[in-house]
Design a protein around this motif. Structure first.
Motif, PDB file in Angstrom:
ATOM      1  N   ARG A 115      -3.217 128.841  37.404  1.00  0.00           N
ATOM      2  CA  ARG A 115      -4.015 128.287  38.491  1.00  0.00           C
ATOM      3  C   ARG A 115      -4.891 127.136  38.015  1.00  0.00           C
ATOM      4  O   ARG A 115      -5.548 127.232  36.968  1.00  0.00           O
ATOM      5  CB  ARG A 115      -4.885 129.380  39.115  1.00  0.00           C
ATOM      6  CG  ARG A 115      -4.063 130.511  39.719  1.00  0.00           C
ATOM      7  CD  ARG A 115      -4.924 131.543  40.433  1.00  0.00           C
ATOM      8  NE  ARG A 115      -4.091 132.647  40.901  1.00  0.00           N
ATOM      9  CZ  ARG A 115      -3.872 133.761  40.235  1.00  0.00           C
ATOM     10  NH1 ARG A 115      -4.428 133.920  39.043  1.00  0.00           N
ATOM     11  NH2 ARG A 115      -3.093 134.708  40.720  1.00  0.00           N
ATOM     12  N   ILE A 116      -4.864 126.078  38.811  1.00  0.00           N
ATOM     13  CA  ILE A 116      -5.661 124.880  38.552  1.00  0.00           C
ATOM     14  C   ILE A 116      -6.630 124.686  39.717  1.00  0.00           C
ATOM     15  O   ILE A 116      -6.216 124.709  40.884  1.00  0.00           O
ATOM     16  CB  ILE A 116      -4.760 123.635  38.415  1.00  0.00           C
ATOM     17  CG1 ILE A 116      -3.813 123.785  37.214  1.00  0.00           C
ATOM     18  CG2 ILE A 116      -5.607 122.365  38.280  1.00  0.00           C
ATOM     19  CD1 ILE A 116      -2.751 122.693  37.141  1.00  0.00           C
ATOM     20  N   LEU A 117      -7.917 124.512  39.411  1.00  0.00           N
ATOM     21  CA  LEU A 117      -8.912 124.189  40.423  1.00  0.00           C
ATOM     22  C   LEU A 117      -9.093 122.677  40.416  1.00  0.00           C
ATOM     23  O   LEU A 117      -9.625 122.115  39.464  1.00  0.00           O
ATOM     24  CB  LEU A 117     -10.243 124.894  40.125  1.00  0.00           C
ATOM     25  CG  LEU A 117     -11.377 124.632  41.118  1.00  0.00           C
ATOM     26  CD1 LEU A 117     -11.031 125.166  42.501  1.00  0.00           C
ATOM     27  CD2 LEU A 117     -12.687 125.231  40.617  1.00  0.00           C
ATOM     28  N   ASN A 118      -8.640 122.009  41.478  1.00  0.00           N
ATOM     29  CA  ASN A 118      -8.625 120.552  41.530  1.00  0.00           C
ATOM     30  C   ASN A 118      -9.661 120.063  42.549  1.00  0.00           C
ATOM     31  O   ASN A 118      -9.417 120.060  43.749  1.00  0.00           O
ATOM     32  CB  ASN A 118      -7.219 120.073  41.905  1.00  0.00           C
ATOM     33  CG  ASN A 118      -7.044 118.574  41.765  1.00  0.00           C
ATOM     34  OD1 ASN A 118      -6.231 117.968  42.446  1.00  0.00           O
ATOM     35  ND2 ASN A 118      -7.801 117.959  40.882  1.00  0.00           N
ATOM     36  N   MET A 142       4.391 116.937  41.189  1.00  0.00           N
ATOM     37  CA  MET A 142       4.305 118.169  40.402  1.00  0.00           C
ATOM     38  C   MET A 142       5.262 119.228  40.942  1.00  0.00           C
ATOM     39  O   MET A 142       5.919 119.939  40.172  1.00  0.00           O
ATOM     40  CB  MET A 142       2.872 118.705  40.411  1.00  0.00           C
ATOM     41  CG  MET A 142       1.874 117.810  39.683  1.00  0.00           C
ATOM     42  SD  MET A 142       0.146 118.372  39.869  1.00  0.00           S
ATOM     43  CE  MET A 142       0.150 119.844  38.857  1.00  0.00           C
ATOM     44  N   CYS A 143       5.378 119.315  42.273  1.00  0.00           N
ATOM     45  CA  CYS A 143       6.317 120.266  42.884  1.00  0.00           C
ATOM     46  C   CYS A 143       7.755 119.935  42.506  1.00  0.00           C
ATOM     47  O   CYS A 143       8.546 120.829  42.170  1.00  0.00           O
ATOM     48  CB  CYS A 143       6.164 120.255  44.403  1.00  0.00           C
ATOM     49  SG  CYS A 143       4.623 120.965  45.010  1.00  0.00           S
ATOM     50  N   GLU A 144       8.074 118.655  42.533  1.00  0.00           N
ATOM     51  CA  GLU A 144       9.434 118.232  42.173  1.00  0.00           C
ATOM     52  C   GLU A 144       9.727 118.533  40.703  1.00  0.00           C
ATOM     53  O   GLU A 144      10.811 119.022  40.353  1.00  0.00           O
ATOM     54  CB  GLU A 144       9.609 116.737  42.448  1.00  0.00           C
ATOM     55  CG  GLU A 144      11.010 116.226  42.136  1.00  0.00           C
ATOM     56  CD  GLU A 144      11.149 114.722  42.318  1.00  0.00           C
ATOM     57  OE1 GLU A 144      12.135 114.170  41.788  1.00  0.00           O
ATOM     58  OE2 GLU A 144      10.279 114.109  42.958  1.00  0.00           O
ATOM     59  N   GLN A 179      -0.074 124.865  46.954  1.00  0.00           N
ATOM     60  CA  GLN A 179      -1.466 124.442  47.094  1.00  0.00           C
ATOM     61  C   GLN A 179      -2.142 125.259  48.174  1.00  0.00           C
ATOM     62  O   GLN A 179      -1.628 125.415  49.280  1.00  0.00           O
ATOM     63  CB  GLN A 179      -1.540 122.955  47.449  1.00  0.00           C
ATOM     64  CG  GLN A 179      -2.949 122.407  47.537  1.00  0.00           C
ATOM     65  CD  GLN A 179      -2.979 120.912  47.790  1.00  0.00           C
ATOM     66  OE1 GLN A 179      -1.974 120.316  48.184  1.00  0.00           O
ATOM     67  NE2 GLN A 179      -4.128 120.293  47.555  1.00  0.00           N
ATOM     68  N   ASP A 180      -3.303 125.811  47.843  1.00  0.00           N
ATOM     69  CA  ASP A 180      -4.130 126.530  48.809  1.00  0.00           C
ATOM     70  C   ASP A 180      -5.524 125.943  48.721  1.00  0.00           C
ATOM     71  O   ASP A 180      -6.336 126.354  47.893  1.00  0.00           O
ATOM     72  CB  ASP A 180      -4.141 128.028  48.504  1.00  0.00           C
ATOM     73  CG  ASP A 180      -4.933 128.828  49.528  1.00  0.00           C
ATOM     74  OD1 ASP A 180      -5.337 128.246  50.560  1.00  0.00           O
ATOM     75  OD2 ASP A 180      -5.160 130.038  49.297  1.00  0.00           O
ATOM     76  N   GLY A 181      -5.782 124.941  49.543  1.00  0.00           N
ATOM     77  CA  GLY A 181      -7.050 124.226  49.454  1.00  0.00           C
ATOM     78  C   GLY A 181      -7.161 123.492  48.139  1.00  0.00           C
ATOM     79  O   GLY A 181      -6.324 122.646  47.810  1.00  0.00           O
ATOM     80  N   GLU A 182      -8.164 123.845  47.358  1.00  0.00           N
ATOM     81  CA  GLU A 182      -8.404 123.166  46.083  1.00  0.00           C
ATOM     82  C   GLU A 182      -7.742 123.870  44.898  1.00  0.00           C
ATOM     83  O   GLU A 182      -7.859 123.410  43.763  1.00  0.00           O
ATOM     84  CB  GLU A 182      -9.914 123.075  45.837  1.00  0.00           C
ATOM     85  CG  GLU A 182     -10.639 122.261  46.898  1.00  0.00           C
ATOM     86  CD  GLU A 182     -12.148 122.429  46.840  1.00  0.00           C
ATOM     87  OE1 GLU A 182     -12.861 121.461  47.168  1.00  0.00           O
ATOM     88  OE2 GLU A 182     -12.612 123.526  46.457  1.00  0.00           O
ATOM     89  N   ARG A 187       3.741 129.261  39.953  1.00  0.00           N
ATOM     90  CA  ARG A 187       4.298 130.613  39.832  1.00  0.00           C
ATOM     91  C   ARG A 187       5.680 130.503  39.214  1.00  0.00           C
ATOM     92  O   ARG A 187       6.549 129.812  39.738  1.00  0.00           O
ATOM     93  CB  ARG A 187       4.366 131.298  41.200  1.00  0.00           C
ATOM     94  CG  ARG A 187       4.810 132.773  41.121  1.00  0.00           C
ATOM     95  CD  ARG A 187       4.869 133.394  42.500  1.00  0.00           C
ATOM     96  NE  ARG A 187       5.301 134.786  42.467  1.00  0.00           N
ATOM     97  CZ  ARG A 187       4.505 135.838  42.414  1.00  0.00           C
ATOM     98  NH1 ARG A 187       3.189 135.650  42.388  1.00  0.00           N
ATOM     99  NH2 ARG A 187       4.983 137.067  42.391  1.00  0.00           N
ATOM    100  N   ILE A 188       5.870 131.194  38.100  1.00  0.00           N
ATOM    101  CA  ILE A 188       7.118 131.069  37.340  1.00  0.00           C
ATOM    102  C   ILE A 188       7.649 132.450  36.970  1.00  0.00           C
ATOM    103  O   ILE A 188       6.912 133.294  36.464  1.00  0.00           O
ATOM    104  CB  ILE A 188       6.894 130.174  36.090  1.00  0.00           C
ATOM    105  CG1 ILE A 188       8.187 129.981  35.310  1.00  0.00           C
ATOM    106  CG2 ILE A 188       5.778 130.692  35.213  1.00  0.00           C
ATOM    107  CD1 ILE A 188       8.090 128.860  34.278  1.00  0.00           C
ATOM    108  N   THR A 189       8.924 132.661  37.268  1.00  0.00           N
ATOM    109  CA  THR A 189       9.589 133.930  36.963  1.00  0.00           C
ATOM    110  C   THR A 189      10.768 133.651  36.051  1.00  0.00           C
ATOM    111  O   THR A 189      11.564 132.744  36.308  1.00  0.00           O
ATOM    112  CB  THR A 189      10.088 134.619  38.251  1.00  0.00           C
ATOM    113  OG1 THR A 189       8.973 134.909  39.085  1.00  0.00           O
ATOM    114  CG2 THR A 189      10.829 135.915  37.932  1.00  0.00           C
TER     115      THR A 189
END
Length: 263
Positions: A115-118, A142-144, A179-182, A187-189
């Motif tokens: 988790r990153i707080l941006n 980043m998603c790509e 992304q959920d707000g900030e 998530r990696i499996t």
């Protein structure tokens, strides 16, 4: 008395610990479990963990096993043990498993989240479970890039140089950034992970977010098999082990009363 093997699912806040594995110069999750189980069951107990998380890393469900002669039913051990453990370690479940079952020697899927707080300034309440990043990040890029880790690859570029393994090939079943707000969550499996692999992937995605690396560079970085080609190792406190899914759940191999089912 017959010996039985007990499986634990352990959640913990790793902030105050020097990682999972017992070491001489610090308090560890494994060390606390060994100490409190030994007191509870009145015998020397040594747990074996599925994942040796680093100092500061958290977990919702690391798996461990231990052998005991105690008569206490396996499913009751979690209740009794939690009365003794500090509030930042909680056993979520305990059950009996076959005597030869080992948490690291079975086919499984392991999931981590980073988790990153941006945002412009840190948030005190998230200082222990997120990596604070003030720079504006290119989330679509980043998603790509995250999706390009999916599949079976040699991850030598994404592990510490002192990793003592012969085979650095691993299979990633999914790698997504949401992304959920900030808060950004990676998530990696995968089938398994090399030392610092998830944190280096997170650091590399950060470099993508600031434009230092392009998403299309990821395959070439994998191909180089050189740690210097990837991004930085992200801080440990942003990492949480979510849990493990075993191909065959060991508890399903046991009948009531601790008897093995016929294979």
């Amino acid at each position: 008395m017959s010996v039985k093997r007990v499986k634990l699912v352990v959640a913990y806040d790793g902030t105050n610990y020097c990682g999972w594995q017992v070491q001489p110069n610090g308090i560890t999750i494994e060390g606390v479990l060994n100490r409190e189980l030994s007191k509870l069951l009145k015998e020397d107990i040594v747990v074996i963990g599925a994942s040796r998380t680093d100092s500061g890393v958290h977990s919702y469900g690391n798996v461990a096993v231990f052998d005991t002669n105690a008569r206490m039913p396996a499913e009751k051990i979690s209740y009794a043990l939690n009365q003794r453990l500090p509030e930042d370690i909680v056993v979520q479940n305990s059950c009996e498993v076959p005597p030869d079952w080992h948490p690291r020697h079975c086919n499984s899927r392991k999931t981590y989240e980073y988790r990153i707080l941006n945002r412009e300034f840190p948030m005190p309440q998230r200082r222990l479970d997120t990596w604070f990043v003030y720079r504006k990040l290119n989330i679509p890029a980043m998603c790509e890039a995250a999706r390009r880790f999916k599949g079976t690859h040699d991850f030598k570029s994404f592990c510490s140089v002192n990793t003592a393994v012969e085979d650095t090939t691993r299979t990633i079943y999914s790698c997504e950034l949401k992304q959920d707000g900030e808060v950004l969550t990676i998530r990696i499996t995968g089938s398994g992970f090399l030392y610092n692999m998830v944190r280096i992937i997170a650091g590399t995605l950060f470099d993508v977010g600031i434009g230092k690396i392009a998403p299309e560079d990821i395959p070439a970085i994998l191909e180089k098999k050189d740690r210097k080609a990837a991004g930085p190792t992200a801080p440990a406190h942003g990492l949480t082990m979510i849990g493990l899914e075993y191909e065959i759940r060991p508890e399903t191999l046991m009948r009531p009363g601790g008897k093995l089912t016929e294979k």
